[in-house]
Design an enzyme around this catalytic site. Structure first.
Site, PDB file in Angstrom:
ATOM      1  N   SER A  51      17.045  51.940 -73.419  1.00 12.76           N
ATOM      2  CA  SER A  51      17.115  53.402 -73.371  1.00 12.76           C
ATOM      3  C   SER A  51      17.374  53.891 -71.952  1.00 12.76           C
ATOM      4  O   SER A  51      18.419  53.610 -71.385  1.00 12.76           O
ATOM      5  CB  SER A  51      15.838  54.000 -73.964  1.00 12.76           C
ATOM      6  OG  SER A  51      15.928  55.399 -74.060  1.00 12.76           O
TER       7      SER A  51
ATOM      8  N   ASP B 275      20.796  55.303 -74.436  1.00 11.78           N
ATOM      9  CA  ASP B 275      21.311  54.766 -75.694  1.00 11.78           C
ATOM     10  C   ASP B 275      21.730  55.875 -76.652  1.00 11.78           C
ATOM     11  O   ASP B 275      22.047  55.618 -77.811  1.00 11.78           O
ATOM     12  CB  ASP B 275      20.295  53.835 -76.354  1.00 11.78           C
ATOM     13  CG  ASP B 275      18.957  54.494 -76.658  1.00 11.78           C
ATOM     14  OD1 ASP B 275      18.622  55.498 -75.993  1.00 11.78           O
ATOM     15  OD2 ASP B 275      18.225  54.009 -77.542  1.00 11.78           O
TER      16      ASP B 275
ATOM     17  N   ASP C  14      20.360  58.245 -78.327  1.00 13.47           N
ATOM     18  CA  ASP C  14      19.670  58.648 -79.554  1.00 13.47           C
ATOM     19  C   ASP C  14      18.882  59.941 -79.340  1.00 13.47           C
ATOM     20  O   ASP C  14      18.341  60.503 -80.286  1.00 13.47           O
ATOM     21  CB  ASP C  14      18.765  57.536 -80.084  1.00 13.47           C
ATOM     22  CG  ASP C  14      17.643  57.149 -79.132  1.00 13.47           C
ATOM     23  OD1 ASP C  14      17.662  57.564 -77.955  1.00 13.47           O
ATOM     24  OD2 ASP C  14      16.723  56.417 -79.569  1.00 13.47           O
TER      25      ASP C  14
END
Length: 454
Positions: free
Chosen positions: A99, A245, A247
Site C-alpha cells: 500500500s 495500491d 484501493d
C-alpha cells in the site's frame, strides 16, 4: 524451532521489509500454504509497481502451482483490480503490495473466491503456521500433478465493470486533477476514465515503487499539498488522490480543501440508496461522522455501526446484505463489487454526483459535512489498558454521557463524542473526536488528550 512470522503476518495481511523480514523463498511457502488452507484448485495473483513485487508474486505462484493449483497472473494491477478478478473469475486471490508503506516494504493481501477476506480469523493464522513449519522443515512435497501458471489481462474488463455501475456519460464536462502518487492509479485511471466527459490533469502517473515525489498516503495532509496547489492553479472542479495500491481515494474540492471521507461516505450512501429504491443497509465504522447515519436514515436506509477495520466491515456487509460501507480511512465497500473496497468506484460516484448538477463540489458536500472533527490523533502510551480505564472512570456516571466499548472506548453526549482505540501493532492510543461546533470539539479533544497522556 520453526520460524516466528508473527512480526510480518498482521491481522489482515502479510507485510514486512524485503529481504530482511521476508523474501522469495518465503513467498513460495506462503503460496503453498494459501492453496493448502483454501483448498483451491486455481487462484489468481496480481502485483503493484514495487521493485520486489514481480519476483515475490512469481515465487508465490510457483509455490501454489507446486501444490497443484493453476495460477492466473494478472500482472500489474491495483488491489481493487485483483478483487475484481477474484470476483469475476470466482477464484481465491493474492495481491502483492504494501500500500503506502516505504519502498523497502512489501506484503500480500489475500482473499477467498468472490473477494471474501482472509484475515486472522478466516485462515491467515493457519497460513502463517504452515509457512512457519515449512520454513523449518523444508517445503512440502509437490502434488502428484502440479498446476500451471498462465497470464490474463483484466484491466479493460475491470474498467468496464466499474463504468457499468456508475453512469457518467451524460454529466457536464469536468476538469479533474488526479494524483496517483507514482502508484497503481497511474495504471488504472487512464483506462477507467477513457471516453468519459473528463479533462484529466495527471500528476505522478509514472509507476515508481520508490515514491520519488511523496509518500502515497493521501490521508497525511503533507501528501496532498501538491494536489491542492495544482487544483487551484488549473481552476479544476476537483482533485482526487489515490494511495499506492489505489484501493483508497481522497478528494479535494475546487478550492483545494479536503473533503472528509465521512462526507464522501454519506454522499455515496445517498446515491446507492437512491439506486436501490430508498432501501438498504449501509455500514459505517464507529469513528465516521454522525453525518453518515443521519444521511442514511434521511434517505430511507438503515445504518449499521461496526468496529474499525476492513475485515469487520466486509463481514458485516455480508451478514447484513448491505449495499454499501464506508470508513474514515477512505476505504469504500460495495455490494456490487463483491463487498470489497474500491476507491475507484467511490471516485466515479463523486464525479457523477458533481457532474449531475451545477453547484461546485464545496457546495455539494456541505450537505454531508455537518460537524467538526479532530482527525485521528496518535499518542504514545506504555499502559494502554490503564489509560483507557482512567478515561472510563473519568466519565462513568456523568450526566448525559454514554459509554460503549465496541472498539476501544467511545464516550458520547448530546453535542459531542470521542473514541479512543489502542493500536494493534504499536504502543499507541488513537483519538477521534467530533462535536457540533469548533469550540466544543477543541474542549472535548483536549480533555481526552490530557487523560490519554496522563
Amino acid at each position: 524451532m520453526a520460524a516466528d512470522l508473527t512480526r510480518i503476518v498482521k491481522a489482515y495481511d502479510v507485510r514486512g521489509v524485503v529481504p530482511d523480514q521476508w523474501d522469495e523463498p518465503l513467498a513460495a511457502l506462503f503460496g503453498a500454504a494459501f492453496v493448502e488452507v483454501t483448498g483451491a484448485s486455481a487462484i489468481v495473483t496480481g502485483h503493484d509497481m514495487r521493485p520486489s513485487s514481480p519476483g515475490l508474486s512469481r515465487a508465490f505462484a510457483r509455490g501454489a502451482a507446486a501444490r497443484g493449483a493453476d495460477v492466473t497472473e494478472i500482472g500489474l494491477c491495483s488491489t481493487d483490480q485483483l478483487y475484481y478478478a477474484s470476483g469475476a473469475l470466482d477464484l481465491p486471490g493474492a495481491m502483492f503490495t504494501a500500500s503506502h508503506n516505504p519502498a523497502r516494504y512489501n506484503g500480500i493481501k489475500m482473499c477467498r473466491a468472490g473477494a471474501a477476506p482472509v484475515g486472522q480469523d478466516t485462515g491467515l493464522v493457519q497460513i502463517r503456521e504452515l509457512a512457519e513449519r515449512w520454513s523449518d522443515t523444508g517445503a512440502p512435497e509437490p502434488a502428484a500433478i502440479t498446476g500451471t501458471i498462465g497470464h490474463r489481462d483484466t484491466l479493460e474488463d475491470y474498467a468496464a465493470h466499474l463504468r457499468s455501475l456508475v453512469d457518467l456519460t451524460s454529466v457536464r464536462p469536468l476538469k479533474v486533477v488526479v494524483d496517483a502518487g507514482n502508484g497503481m492509479g497511474g495504471h488504472t485511471v487512464p483506462t477507467v476514465f477513457a471516453g468519459l466527459p473528463l479533462t484529466v490533469v495527471p500528476m505522478y502517473f509514472e509507476l515508481d515503487g520508490t515514491f520519488p515525489n511523496h509518500e502515497a498516503n493521501p490521508l497525511d495532509p503533507a501528501n496532498i499539498v501538491d494536489l491542492q496547489r495544482r487544483v487551484r492553479e488549473e481552476g479544476a472542479d476537483l482533485g482526487i488522490a489515490f494511495d499506492g495500491d489505489a484501493d483508497r481515494c481522497f478528494v479535494v474540492d475546487e478550492h483545494g480543501d479536503p473533503v472528509s471521507p465521512s462526507a464522501v461516505t454519506a454522499l455515496v450512501a445517498a446515491r446507492e440508496l437512491a439506486r436501490n429504491g430508498g432501501h438498504g443497509v449501509v455500514i459505517h465504522n464507529l469513528i465516521t461522522s454522525w453525518s453518515v447515519p443521519e444521511v442514511v436514515k434521511e434517505h430511507g436506509g438503515t445504518p449499521v455501526r461496526t468496529r474499525v477495520g476492513h475485515s469487520f466491515i466486509k463481514a458485516e456487509m455480508a451478514r447484513a446484505g448491505a449495499i454499501f460501507g464506508g470508513e474514515h480511512s477512505a476505504h469504500y465497500y460495495f455490494k456490487d463489487f463483491w463487498n470489497a473496497d474500491t476507491g475507484m468506484l467511490a471516485a466515479l460516484h463523486v464525479l457523477a454526483a458533481l457532474g449531475g448538477q451545477d453547484d461546485p463540489l464545496s457546495a455539494l458536500v456541505a450537505e454531508y459535512d455537518r460537524y467538526v472533527g479532530s482527525g485521528e490523533i496518535n499518542s504514545t502510551v506504555d499502559d494502554q489498558t490503564g489509560r483507557l480505564a482512567a478515561i472510563k472512570a473519568a466519565y462513568q456516571g456523568a450526566d448525559g454521557v454514554i459509554l460503549d466499548e465496541l472498539d476501544g472506548l467511545t464516550v458520547s453526549a448530546a453535542d459531542w463524542w470521542f473514541n479512543v482505540r489502542p493500536s494493534n501493532t504499536e504502543p499507541l492510543l488513537r483519538l477521534n473526536a467530533e462535536a457540533r461546533d469548533e469550540a466544543t470539539m477543541t474542549r472535548v479533544r483536549d480533555e481526552a488528550l490530557t487523560l490519554i497522556r496522563g
